[in-house]
Scaffold this motif. Sequence first.
Motif, PDB file in Angstrom:
ATOM      1  N   PHE B  63     -32.749 -70.629  83.115  1.00 50.14           N
ATOM      2  CA  PHE B  63     -32.945 -70.915  81.695  1.00 50.14           C
ATOM      3  C   PHE B  63     -31.617 -71.244  81.019  1.00 50.14           C
ATOM      4  O   PHE B  63     -31.553 -71.406  79.815  1.00 50.14           O
ATOM      5  CB  PHE B  63     -33.579 -69.704  80.986  1.00 50.14           C
ATOM      6  CG  PHE B  63     -35.076 -69.680  81.048  1.00 50.14           C
ATOM      7  CD1 PHE B  63     -35.735 -69.708  82.268  1.00 50.14           C
ATOM      8  CD2 PHE B  63     -35.836 -69.622  79.896  1.00 50.14           C
ATOM      9  CE1 PHE B  63     -37.120 -69.672  82.337  1.00 50.14           C
ATOM     10  CE2 PHE B  63     -37.224 -69.589  79.949  1.00 50.14           C
ATOM     11  CZ  PHE B  63     -37.857 -69.610  81.164  1.00 50.14           C
ATOM     12  N   ASP B  64     -30.561 -71.285  81.810  1.00 48.66           N
ATOM     13  CA  ASP B  64     -29.254 -71.392  81.151  1.00 48.66           C
ATOM     14  C   ASP B  64     -28.398 -72.488  81.749  1.00 48.66           C
ATOM     15  O   ASP B  64     -27.197 -72.429  81.661  1.00 48.66           O
ATOM     16  CB  ASP B  64     -28.528 -70.052  81.219  1.00 48.66           C
ATOM     17  CG  ASP B  64     -28.110 -69.706  82.635  1.00 48.66           C
ATOM     18  OD1 ASP B  64     -28.857 -70.068  83.564  1.00 48.66           O
ATOM     19  OD2 ASP B  64     -27.046 -69.097  82.808  1.00 48.66           O
ATOM     20  N   LEU B  67     -29.139 -79.642  81.857  1.00 49.03           N
ATOM     21  CA  LEU B  67     -29.547 -80.722  82.760  1.00 49.03           C
ATOM     22  C   LEU B  67     -30.531 -80.271  83.834  1.00 49.03           C
ATOM     23  O   LEU B  67     -31.381 -81.029  84.257  1.00 49.03           O
ATOM     24  CB  LEU B  67     -28.359 -81.387  83.463  1.00 49.03           C
ATOM     25  CG  LEU B  67     -27.231 -81.918  82.593  1.00 49.03           C
ATOM     26  CD1 LEU B  67     -26.200 -82.636  83.456  1.00 49.03           C
ATOM     27  CD2 LEU B  67     -27.768 -82.846  81.518  1.00 49.03           C
ATOM     28  N   GLN B  70     -32.807 -75.360  81.299  1.00 51.35           N
ATOM     29  CA  GLN B  70     -32.238 -74.677  80.147  1.00 51.35           C
ATOM     30  C   GLN B  70     -33.315 -74.503  79.095  1.00 51.35           C
ATOM     31  O   GLN B  70     -34.143 -75.391  78.904  1.00 51.35           O
ATOM     32  CB  GLN B  70     -31.088 -75.482  79.562  1.00 51.35           C
ATOM     33  CG  GLN B  70     -30.442 -74.760  78.391  1.00 51.35           C
ATOM     34  CD  GLN B  70     -29.176 -75.430  77.942  1.00 51.35           C
ATOM     35  OE1 GLN B  70     -29.148 -76.637  77.728  1.00 51.35           O
ATOM     36  NE2 GLN B  70     -28.125 -74.662  77.798  1.00 51.35           N
ATOM     37  N   ALA B  71     -33.290 -73.334  78.432  1.00 49.95           N
ATOM     38  CA  ALA B  71     -34.275 -73.076  77.395  1.00 49.95           C
ATOM     39  C   ALA B  71     -34.169 -74.162  76.336  1.00 49.95           C
ATOM     40  O   ALA B  71     -33.129 -74.339  75.733  1.00 49.95           O
ATOM     41  CB  ALA B  71     -34.045 -71.706  76.783  1.00 49.95           C
ATOM     42  N   GLY B  72     -35.242 -74.889  76.145  1.00 46.92           N
ATOM     43  CA  GLY B  72     -35.246 -75.945  75.150  1.00 46.92           C
ATOM     44  C   GLY B  72     -35.566 -75.354  73.789  1.00 46.92           C
ATOM     45  O   GLY B  72     -35.795 -74.154  73.668  1.00 46.92           O
ATOM     46  N   PRO B  73     -35.572 -76.193  72.755  1.00 49.45           N
ATOM     47  CA  PRO B  73     -35.831 -75.695  71.407  1.00 49.45           C
ATOM     48  C   PRO B  73     -37.129 -74.904  71.303  1.00 49.45           C
ATOM     49  O   PRO B  73     -37.238 -73.997  70.490  1.00 49.45           O
ATOM     50  CB  PRO B  73     -35.898 -76.974  70.578  1.00 49.45           C
ATOM     51  CG  PRO B  73     -35.075 -77.960  71.331  1.00 49.45           C
ATOM     52  CD  PRO B  73     -35.255 -77.625  72.781  1.00 49.45           C
ATOM     53  N   GLY B  75     -38.288 -72.943  73.494  1.00 45.94           N
ATOM     54  CA  GLY B  75     -38.205 -71.709  74.254  1.00 45.94           C
ATOM     55  C   GLY B  75     -38.575 -71.881  75.718  1.00 45.94           C
ATOM     56  O   GLY B  75     -38.256 -71.039  76.542  1.00 45.94           O
TER      57      GLY B  75
ATOM     58  N   ALA C  62     -28.418 -79.994  72.813  1.00 42.18           N
ATOM     59  CA  ALA C  62     -29.723 -79.522  73.234  1.00 42.18           C
ATOM     60  C   ALA C  62     -30.840 -79.861  72.250  1.00 42.18           C
ATOM     61  O   ALA C  62     -32.006 -79.597  72.523  1.00 42.18           O
ATOM     62  CB  ALA C  62     -29.682 -78.014  73.474  1.00 42.18           C
ATOM     63  N   GLY C  63     -30.487 -80.458  71.114  1.00 39.09           N
ATOM     64  CA  GLY C  63     -31.510 -80.852  70.160  1.00 39.09           C
ATOM     65  C   GLY C  63     -32.096 -79.712  69.348  1.00 39.09           C
ATOM     66  O   GLY C  63     -33.228 -79.791  68.890  1.00 39.09           O
ATOM     67  N   TYR C  64     -31.335 -78.642  69.165  1.00 40.02           N
ATOM     68  CA  TYR C  64     -31.831 -77.503  68.384  1.00 40.02           C
ATOM     69  C   TYR C  64     -31.669 -77.786  66.895  1.00 40.02           C
ATOM     70  O   TYR C  64     -30.671 -78.353  66.450  1.00 40.02           O
ATOM     71  CB  TYR C  64     -31.039 -76.243  68.714  1.00 40.02           C
ATOM     72  CG  TYR C  64     -31.567 -75.469  69.887  1.00 40.02           C
ATOM     73  CD1 TYR C  64     -31.638 -76.047  71.146  1.00 40.02           C
ATOM     74  CD2 TYR C  64     -31.996 -74.151  69.739  1.00 40.02           C
ATOM     75  CE1 TYR C  64     -32.117 -75.330  72.230  1.00 40.02           C
ATOM     76  CE2 TYR C  64     -32.470 -73.424  70.824  1.00 40.02           C
ATOM     77  CZ  TYR C  64     -32.528 -74.019  72.063  1.00 40.02           C
ATOM     78  OH  TYR C  64     -32.989 -73.312  73.120  1.00 40.02           O
ATOM     79  N   HIS C  68     -35.625 -73.882  64.993  1.00 36.88           N
ATOM     80  CA  HIS C  68     -35.711 -73.449  66.389  1.00 36.88           C
ATOM     81  C   HIS C  68     -34.965 -72.146  66.607  1.00 36.88           C
ATOM     82  O   HIS C  68     -35.384 -71.293  67.366  1.00 36.88           O
ATOM     83  CB  HIS C  68     -35.123 -74.513  67.319  1.00 36.88           C
ATOM     84  CG  HIS C  68     -35.885 -75.791  67.308  1.00 36.88           C
ATOM     85  ND1 HIS C  68     -35.287 -77.019  67.239  1.00 36.88           N
ATOM     86  CD2 HIS C  68     -37.213 -76.027  67.335  1.00 36.88           C
ATOM     87  CE1 HIS C  68     -36.205 -77.956  67.224  1.00 36.88           C
ATOM     88  NE2 HIS C  68     -37.392 -77.385  67.288  1.00 36.88           N
ATOM     89  N   ARG C  75     -39.438 -65.008  68.358  1.00 39.58           N
ATOM     90  CA  ARG C  75     -40.042 -64.919  69.681  1.00 39.58           C
ATOM     91  C   ARG C  75     -39.462 -63.715  70.421  1.00 39.58           C
ATOM     92  O   ARG C  75     -40.172 -62.942  71.030  1.00 39.58           O
ATOM     93  CB  ARG C  75     -39.738 -66.199  70.459  1.00 39.58           C
ATOM     94  CG  ARG C  75     -40.862 -66.670  71.295  1.00 39.58           C
ATOM     95  CD  ARG C  75     -40.711 -68.122  71.699  1.00 39.58           C
ATOM     96  NE  ARG C  75     -39.343 -68.505  72.010  1.00 39.58           N
ATOM     97  CZ  ARG C  75     -38.763 -69.585  71.518  1.00 39.58           C
ATOM     98  NH1 ARG C  75     -39.426 -70.371  70.695  1.00 39.58           N
ATOM     99  NH2 ARG C  75     -37.542 -69.898  71.846  1.00 39.58           N
ATOM    100  N   ARG C 231     -29.848 -67.075  74.583  1.00 40.35           N
ATOM    101  CA  ARG C 231     -30.234 -68.400  75.078  1.00 40.35           C
ATOM    102  C   ARG C 231     -29.926 -69.480  74.050  1.00 40.35           C
ATOM    103  O   ARG C 231     -29.536 -70.595  74.400  1.00 40.35           O
ATOM    104  CB  ARG C 231     -31.730 -68.430  75.383  1.00 40.35           C
ATOM    105  CG  ARG C 231     -32.079 -67.887  76.731  1.00 40.35           C
ATOM    106  CD  ARG C 231     -33.569 -67.985  76.923  1.00 40.35           C
ATOM    107  NE  ARG C 231     -34.003 -67.265  78.103  1.00 40.35           N
ATOM    108  CZ  ARG C 231     -35.271 -66.989  78.373  1.00 40.35           C
ATOM    109  NH1 ARG C 231     -36.222 -67.374  77.538  1.00 40.35           N
ATOM    110  NH2 ARG C 231     -35.605 -66.355  79.468  1.00 40.35           N
ATOM    111  N   ASP C 234     -26.381 -70.120  74.266  1.00 43.71           N
ATOM    112  CA  ASP C 234     -26.140 -70.898  75.492  1.00 43.71           C
ATOM    113  C   ASP C 234     -26.418 -72.374  75.255  1.00 43.71           C
ATOM    114  O   ASP C 234     -25.636 -73.239  75.608  1.00 43.71           O
ATOM    115  CB  ASP C 234     -27.064 -70.441  76.620  1.00 43.71           C
ATOM    116  CG  ASP C 234     -26.703 -69.062  77.116  1.00 43.71           C
ATOM    117  OD1 ASP C 234     -25.628 -68.575  76.734  1.00 43.71           O
ATOM    118  OD2 ASP C 234     -27.498 -68.493  77.878  1.00 43.71           O
ATOM    119  N   ALA C 235     -27.588 -72.621  74.672  1.00 42.95           N
ATOM    120  CA  ALA C 235     -28.009 -74.013  74.509  1.00 42.95           C
ATOM    121  C   ALA C 235     -27.067 -74.742  73.565  1.00 42.95           C
ATOM    122  O   ALA C 235     -26.841 -75.934  73.711  1.00 42.95           O
ATOM    123  CB  ALA C 235     -29.441 -74.071  73.996  1.00 42.95           C
TER     124      ALA C 235
END
Lengths: 215, 293, 286
Positions: B63-64, B67, B70-73, B75, C62-64, C68, C75, C231, C234-235
């Motif tokens: 998740f980290d 590419l 990785q956790a996307g927006p 989750g 990452a597009g956050y 989010h 969450r 996370r 991280d992103a």
Amino acid sequence: MGSLLAERDMLWDAFTTTLTLAAISGLIALVVGTIVAGMRVSPYVPLRTLATVYTEFLRNTPLTIVFFFYVFVTPSMGFTFDYKVAAIIALSCYTSAFVAEAVRSGINSVSLGQAEAARSLGMSFFQNLTIVVLPQAFRTAIPPLINVFIALVKNTSVAGAFSVFELFAMSRRMTNVYSGDVLGILAGVALCYLIVCIPLGQVAGHLERKVAFAR
Amino acid sequence: MSTSRRLFLTGTAGAAATLALAACGGGDSEEPEVAEVDASEFPEGSTMAALAEAGSITIGTKFDQPLFGQAGPDGDPAGFDVEIGKIIAGALGIAADDIEWVETVSANREPFIENGNVDIVVATYTINDERKEVVDFAGPYYVAGQALMVAADNEDITGEDSLDGKTVASVEGSTPAQYMLDNHPEAELQTFDTYSNCVTALTNGQVDAVTTDNVILAGFVAADEENLKLVNDGETFTEEPYGIGLALGDDEFRTFINDTLQAAYDDGTWAAAWEETAGVVLPTPEPPEIDRY
Amino acid sequence: MSSGPVLYDVAGPDEKRRERIISVVIGVLVVAGLGLIGYRLSLNGVFDDRWLVLVDVPPNFAGYETHHVWAAVFRGLGNTLLAAVFALPLAALLAVVLVSLRASTIAPVRWLVTGVIEVFRGLPVVLMMFFAILVLPGSTPLIAVVFGLVVYNGAVFAEILRAGIKALPAGQTEAAQSVGMGPFLIYRDVQLPQAVRMMLPSLIAQGVVLIKDSSLGYIVSYAELLRSISRVADALTNAAYLLPLLTVGAAVFITLNVLLSRLAVWVQRRGGQRRVAGAAVAVPED
């Protein structure tokens, strides 16, 4: 457990790291916690407030967050520590709040007459606290303090997830390398914690009964 | 966990995710095709039949790792590994929504497979002989190599031979960490839980370099070019074939996954998956030869 | 137990003035100290635009977007509460079972249970979570977290209940015996309910510990609050964002736990009207 015996040097290293972390953090926490407890019963509002905020803040924050703070956040604020040092700071901070609570309840358990007698002799707050009340407070506070220390020994395992190679970190590396002996490794590591924690618990229980009897 | 978590997701993050996909244009991807599959097509009692019957699959991934996983927006993870997972699920007739993603860290991939906590692991998972003793691998679906990443202004680390006395970070339980212990004992190895923690340590100046597979590092550099760079443009000094981990001895399932990968190589799905994810910063490679051991 | 100032006299007018002056001086020193720290930190950029991550996320790889970030916080909070909601009743159940077995008339059973409780209490929670994730077949991170929390807190709850039963007046048991109740019935209908009521504040306080410990799930990759926000950091690949994000995480935990502690105090006060608890007040273990 065969793999642990094969790597007994590593096991010994990890075990002593666990004990060192606990011992150093325990000492620092004892000193800091006692000072905080003293502040909390002092006549000066700002000190009382500061001490209350400190203990409540740390008591209600998970240790993992405290670790995260000292390992990854303070460097981004311009203060970088060695990982072991960061772990000791995190553990001391967290534990000092529990020490403060134990000492404070010890102070509260000292009979009123003691402090009153000291006051009637003209002792100042500081003299009263250090000469008369604290020595007696510690007698009642010792069993809970031992319990705080037991918790500290167990809490050192969190340091294993933050790059300190103590028992828990070792168990993670070992179970990965010797994946056929997972149970043996975990049992061995568990034994190391129990060797320390169970006797301490017995001592605490024994002293607690004794103190309860003496009162 | 999945059900309750999903329920929660629909409430709060579901809406957010839709928005995000609409918003970020370039990033959103065509979902790989889901085959119309009936469980009876597979040999009775096979893992494929069981999964197709259940209509869901549990996949372990990272998740980290930018590419790859990785956790996307929203989750859920996103990246090349995730796309590979979707391709395999698709071949079983399982839609992307019915995949349950479980985060695996380097040190728990084997036990997760051995205990059946996950059906497969697609997690920048290097195929090697030690691991083959406890799990089986399909693939490889990509071949990476170990490289070094340093702070953008670092000049004294020029390759793996300039690491003496330096502190090098990698992930506990990973092959690059083991490589460092075996080949560069003079360098101080500092292990972390996740690659992102290694990178944090590097940007904080707590370690001198991070070592792991070139593609993982490339993702971090792409995300923060100001502060990070690859040593010698990402020169590699090992070969790390990424495989798909599955339960030991499940040869039927392994063959099925290998066939699925081969098909994805042949019809361009593999390349498309790459271009949408890792391909954003890395050139598209030739698919590696599948090793049907 | 707050008994007013013990260590110093209730001040007279002169003393009061002196005290006030000292308080003000200390107050000024404290504020100045904090200010100095704050200034030093601000030199290191602590109050820079990193805090924007909470209100207006800068464009990122990452597009956050801002929502989010907050979705991830909630969450994570949801997952933290989920683990607690599973673990609390299960731990209570385990505790009741352990306490009943410990009251057994068969000595070896008592010894065994005492041993089990000691072992459960003597091990780090994170080690038990780790055990679960490696060894329990079919375990997920959630199951591992719940397992660790239940095993440890079950044992601690059991000890609290036992202390409560011990503190009951002997008359309770004697009265029950005199109407012909057997040991099990006495335990179930007389001792346990009273022990639970008496020890409720301690039990709730231990609940606070349980919620805090759920964040150890971070280490076994359970997506609870801390892992969820890390996370995000991280992103966004920027360690600076950890400070604001962790501040939010800590604030959420503190709010949650302070509310629970308030509940404990409220329960204690309500219970206190019925029973003067000179009895054991178990200190929650961490």
